[in-house]
Motif scaffolding. Structure first.
Motif: not given
Length: 530
Positions: A360, A363, A365, A385, A408
């Motif tokens: 979790p 994160r 995507r 993360g 990201w």
């Protein structure tokens, strides 16, 4: 010298992903709580937590006396064993950044990494994999070469054959005052593996590498007395968390080898009653293929952590059935850290047929070709993360490719989430064979070919073709050593309902698949054969 912004550090401390412990703190506590407990069963012999702590402290003091200052990179070239971890820990205590060189690195790679990192010296044993290390240092342009050894748990350091002073623990403590690296500082540079061109150096902090430990403990349902065997090259991410970090955090005895050997590893599992094995996919398959596998008592094994490359479901099932252990994997990379994980509590189809549920805090995507998020995929996997690197060392062009402008990290893998939240990796943005304008996924073909009952290992690459650009070529190792014809394979694929677009057009049998420095299948070497 933190490598992350203060806001990032504060966020990860606040949510409990990171903490203030250094690896040196963990080892020091173990030395007090269980001084005579075994830290390592290694080629050098058994090393207790007190001996490990003492040796690293004294060696760190010797580094200070050698004249190196905090923040300088120190290149370490060692095969596996206790000395490797003593050297890594000593550098942390002396405030030095370890440049972890692959034991199998060639002279050109070593030379590049020494120049790129501006390492102050190369540290190794007097001989490395049969070669005089002084010769390696000279040919690679090392600014200085120090010979390191561990004799009766005491570090020995030499410069040009002349012993250097290794201080007592009390002396070393004084020399080291105020010098140790913190948990958020750059502490390690490991090079990328399995790619063409010059390797890039991945920046690591202790908190980034420590992040794996609690995830592994939960996924594997660890008890208090696990015995870990890490069969991996120590400088890479998998080797760091499984042998340098996780045992220190949980005070597990860890079994180490100088270099991976399937028969020798099976012997160590039986001898030390190993409960947790860490090995890349190629390694566990080589053990499974070895004639000694059936003769060893492997009943102590509870968990195999594997990965680093595609995990073939058929072979993972066979390993579970023949040992009784659970085959688990972290999906991730040196750069991205742990993205998803399978757990002992997962049903077998999910455990062996997917990459597990995403972590979790990472994160995850999935991005479409325009870079926009898609709910279930397929899409390019991206994360942001606490397990992510802060980037490549001194390589901003590579960092711009690795990170989006919003921070990201892009993995280059393509993934899909199912209705139960499990992630499946469907291919790589770069691991396609472009045949007549059609993208053929190498992992999909490998999964199909690997289902043949006589295929022990398989790797698929594109072979040049004047008409179609590329065709699909499968390299296989058979279980019985006998040949497998392309026609025989096609009969199996047709019976299994595999689409013809995913059938190999050439089949090459090999006694073994070539491995790269990180223990993964070296596809560049296979392409060179074509």
């Amino acid at each position: 010298m933190p490598e992350f912004s203060s806001a990032t550090i504060e966020r990860y401390y606040a949510d409990g992903s990171w903490d203030a412990d250094t690896i040196a703190d963990l080892v020091a506590r173990n030395a007090v709580a269980a001084p005579d407990g075994i830290a390592f069963h290694a080629p050098e012999g058994a090393l207790t937590w007190r001996e490990y702590d003492t040796a690293a402290t004294r060696l760190a003091g010797a580094y200070v006396l050698a004249g190196w200052t905090p923040g300088q990179p120190l290149a370490v070239l060692l095969t596996g064993g206790a000395l490797t971890h003593v050297a890594y820990l000593a550098a942390q205590r002396a405030g030095l950044v370890t440049v972890g060189l692959s034991p199998r690195a060639g002279d050109a790679e070593i030379s590049h990494l020494l120049r790129h990192t501006a390492a102050v010296a190369l540290v190794s044993r007097s001989r490395h994999r049969g070669r005089p290390a002084g010769e390696i240092a000279r040919l690679t342009g090392a600014p200085e070469h120090l010979e390191l050894d561990l004799v009766d748990a005491v570090p020995v350091l030499r410069r040009a054959g002349v012993p250097l002073t290794v201080p007592t623990v009390a002396q070393a403590v004084g020399l080291l005052a105020g010098r140790g690296l913190g948990p958020d500082d750059l502490f390690f540079l490991n090079s990328t593996s399995g790619t063409t061109g010059r390797p890039k150096c991945v920046r690591q902090s202790m908190n980034v590498r420590k992040y794996f430990a609690a995830l592994a403990a939960e996924a594997g349902a660890f008890g208090p007395d696990e015995v870990v065997l890490s069969a991996l090259p120590a400088p890479y991410g998998f080797g760091l968390w499984s042998a340098h970090v996780m045992p220190a955090r949980y005070r597990f005895a860890t079994v180490l080898t100088a270099e991976f050997d399937p028969a020798g590893t099976l012997d160590l599992i039986e001898r030390h009653r190993v409960t947790v094995l860490a090995a890349v996919t190629s390694q566990f398959i080589m053990m499974l293929n070895h004639e000694a596998f059936a003769r060893r008592d492997l009943g102590s094994l509870r968990v195999l952590f594997t990965g680093g490359e595609r995990v073939p479901r058929h072979r993972a099932e066979e390993f579970e059935e023949r040992t009784g252990c659970a085959v688990l994997q972290f999906y991730g990379s040196n750069e991205a850290g742990p993205i998803s994980v399978t757990r002992v509590a997962d049903p077998r189809p999910a455990r062996l047929g997917t990459a597990g549920r995403p972590v979790p805090a990472m994160r995850l995507r999935l991005l479409d070709p325009d870079g926009d998020p898609v709910t279930e995929g397929p899409g390019q996997v991206a994360v942001n993360g606490p397990g992510c690197t802060s980037g490549y060392f001194r390589d901003e062009p590579a960092n711009r490719l690795l990170f989006r402008p919003d921070g990201w990290l892009r993995t280059g893998d393509l993934g899909r989430l199912d209705a139960d939240g499990y992630l499946s990796i469907t291919g790589r943005t770069a691991d396609f064979i472009i045949r007549g304008g059609h993208n053929v996924s190498a992992p999909v073909v490998e999964e199909a070919v690997g289902g043949h009952p006589n295929v022990a290992q398989v790797a698929v690459v594109g072979m040049p073709d004047d008409v179609l650009g590329e065709r699909v070529c499968a390299f296989v190792v058979t279980r019985d050593g006998a040949g497998l014809t392309l026609d025989e394979l096609r009969v199996h694929l047709e019976a299994a309902g595999v689409s013809k677009v995913n059938w190999p057009e050439r089949l090459v049998g090999l006694p073994v698949l070539p491995l790269g420095a990180g223990g993964k299948v070296d596809k560049s070497a296979l392409r060179a054969l074509l």
